[in-house]
Enzyme design. Sequence first.
Site, PDB file in Angstrom:
ATOM      1  CG  MET A 160      -1.922   1.079   1.290  1.00  0.00           C
ATOM      2  SD  MET A 160      -3.262   0.755   2.489  1.00  0.00           S
ATOM      3  CE  MET A 160      -2.346   0.515   3.998  1.00  0.00           C
TER       4      MET A 160
ATOM      5  NE  ARG B 170      -7.410   3.767   9.537  1.00  0.00           N
ATOM      6  CZ  ARG B 170      -7.888   4.910   9.092  1.00  0.00           C
ATOM      7  NH1 ARG B 170      -9.191   5.089   9.022  1.00  0.00           N
ATOM      8  NH2 ARG B 170      -7.078   5.874   8.706  1.00  0.00           N
TER       9      ARG B 170
ATOM     10  CE1 TYR C 213       0.714  -0.964  12.334  1.00  0.00           C
ATOM     11  CE2 TYR C 213       2.940  -1.108  11.441  1.00  0.00           C
ATOM     12  CZ  TYR C 213       1.886  -1.672  12.140  1.00  0.00           C
ATOM     13  OH  TYR C 213       2.018  -2.940  12.642  1.00  0.00           O
ATOM     14  CD  GLU C 214      -2.255   0.471   7.613  1.00  0.00           C
ATOM     15  OE1 GLU C 214      -3.051   1.167   6.962  1.00  0.00           O
ATOM     16  OE2 GLU C 214      -1.304  -0.127   7.086  1.00  0.00           O
ATOM     17  N   GLY C 215      -3.050   5.149  10.139  1.00  0.00           N
ATOM     18  CA  GLY C 215      -3.754   6.241  10.802  1.00  0.00           C
ATOM     19  C   GLY C 215      -3.379   6.294  12.255  1.00  0.00           C
TER      20      GLY C 215
END
Length: 565
Positions: free
Chosen positions: A163, A291, A430-432
């Site tokens: 990603m 997430r 990570y991932e927000g």
Amino acid sequence: MPDYLVPVEDLQAVLFDVLHAPAQLAELPAHADTDEALMRQMLDEMGKFVSGQIAPLNRIGDEVGAQWKDGAVTMAPGFRDAYQAFWQGGWAAVSAAPEDGGQGLPAVLDAALYESLSAANHGWTMAPGLLHGAYECLKHHGSDALKAEYLEKIATGEWLATMCLTEPHAGSDLGLASTKAVPQADGSYLISGTKIFISGGEHDLTDNIVHLVLAREPGAPAGPKGLSLFLVPKFYADGSRSAVACERIEEKMGLHGSPTCVMRFDEARGWIVGAPGKGLNAMFVMMNAARLHVALQGVGLLSAAWQKADAYAHERKQMRAPGAKDTSLLIDHPAMQRTLATQRAWLDAGRVLAYQTAIELDVAKHHPDAERRAQAERWCALTTPVLKSACTHQAFHGGSDCLQVFGGHGYVSEWGIEQHVRDARVAMIYEGTNEIQAIDLLVRKVLADGGTGLAALLDRVRAEAGEGPLGREAVRCADALQALTAQIVQASQGDATLPYWVADDYLRAAAIALMAWAGARIEASPAAARPGARAALDALAHWVLPEFDMRQTIIQRRLTPAQAA
């Protein structure tokens, strides 16, 4: 210390005794044949594979790590063989559709698998961790031609995916991305730019790597609305290599077994996924799946740290415990009992909440009743940011508490506990980041509809809480959270910045309320009689749930000047 052993009986207790997963899944035509016997068999085999083949590689992954040389990345010894066994054994395709080469099993079994993998070897698990999201993204947004060439390879895990979002000048603000995508006469695009923090951007685990890349066409509007998503493989169908290079891998605090790559695209040929300017729509399918997987990483990493600390406390002799006549075991000391029971409380309740959310994912897809599907979508939308933030926070801070059980021995690498703490830290980022999760919850999910969706979720919490002490506490927290939400909705009308000041505390309050619900579900089930479960439930009541009142007080103090104004 011994390698991680998957606690299969604990996972089965959550699925069968607490959540009654087979009965929930029986309502879904796609999973009506997934009975308890099949689920038990899958979990038993999963436990053997993860404990036997993945966990023993954890230390060497940390000590040797991924190695970069001249653009190529070599993974730690044993990693490739383990990955080949993983995908060829069908583990990568647990929840993918049978027509795409998958097994078509419920998402909750995939959740149990990735929790266990993360606990056993977080660095190795980073490699297949994005497969599910990439599969969903391509399945829902890819053209027929792209799906024909890539979907089954990704679904089965024969090829891994990345990603590619972040750029050196643009961290969480994806709208600043400047990677270019120049259209060609044949319908392809030439992609040029640099992406950073790309997990598994280069490795030797699979014969091909599929990169999903956010980029901007010439003349596209600035900001996120101008971004499109593109697929760029490492190798094309004719065997030629794309113009994608790994410039280096990062030297990191933890996760040494996973290469975090700087990737350069030099007019690399790729194809658009989804509609132009809708790249974030397609990418968020991948990110939302990721997430929940990151939340499961948090559960798994806390499980690994707790397992080590609990074993050490039961064998280490140290001083006299209060009331004892002779030297005692660490576990006999109240301070150690409190530490371990508190982390077990977070672990047990977090697992219940995460697994129910995984079940809701399938309900949202497959339930025949539209109202029930909508309820499941609301559940997932609201609980996913809570889970991602709360579980990863606890993996790091709770893992640090587990390290404390070892005293000075925990700080040295011999015992392995310090690796869990180092590896866990990045999951909060990570991932927000967890701060972004809090803003997503309060601003985008709760305030967007004036708290209506949250109120419906809290109605369910009340209905399922039961009559026990923790059930009553869950109802109390639900009532207080709903009242607090109404206060924030009103106060925000006069101060648009208010939600951003209190978002972190609000998410924590929501997390504690949901932990109370999960604890109440355990309390009312046969799982409450399992070894250590009662102590964990008591710890939840005494040491975890009081945080709700603290967070409520913090928010209300911030609300006071806003309401006065």
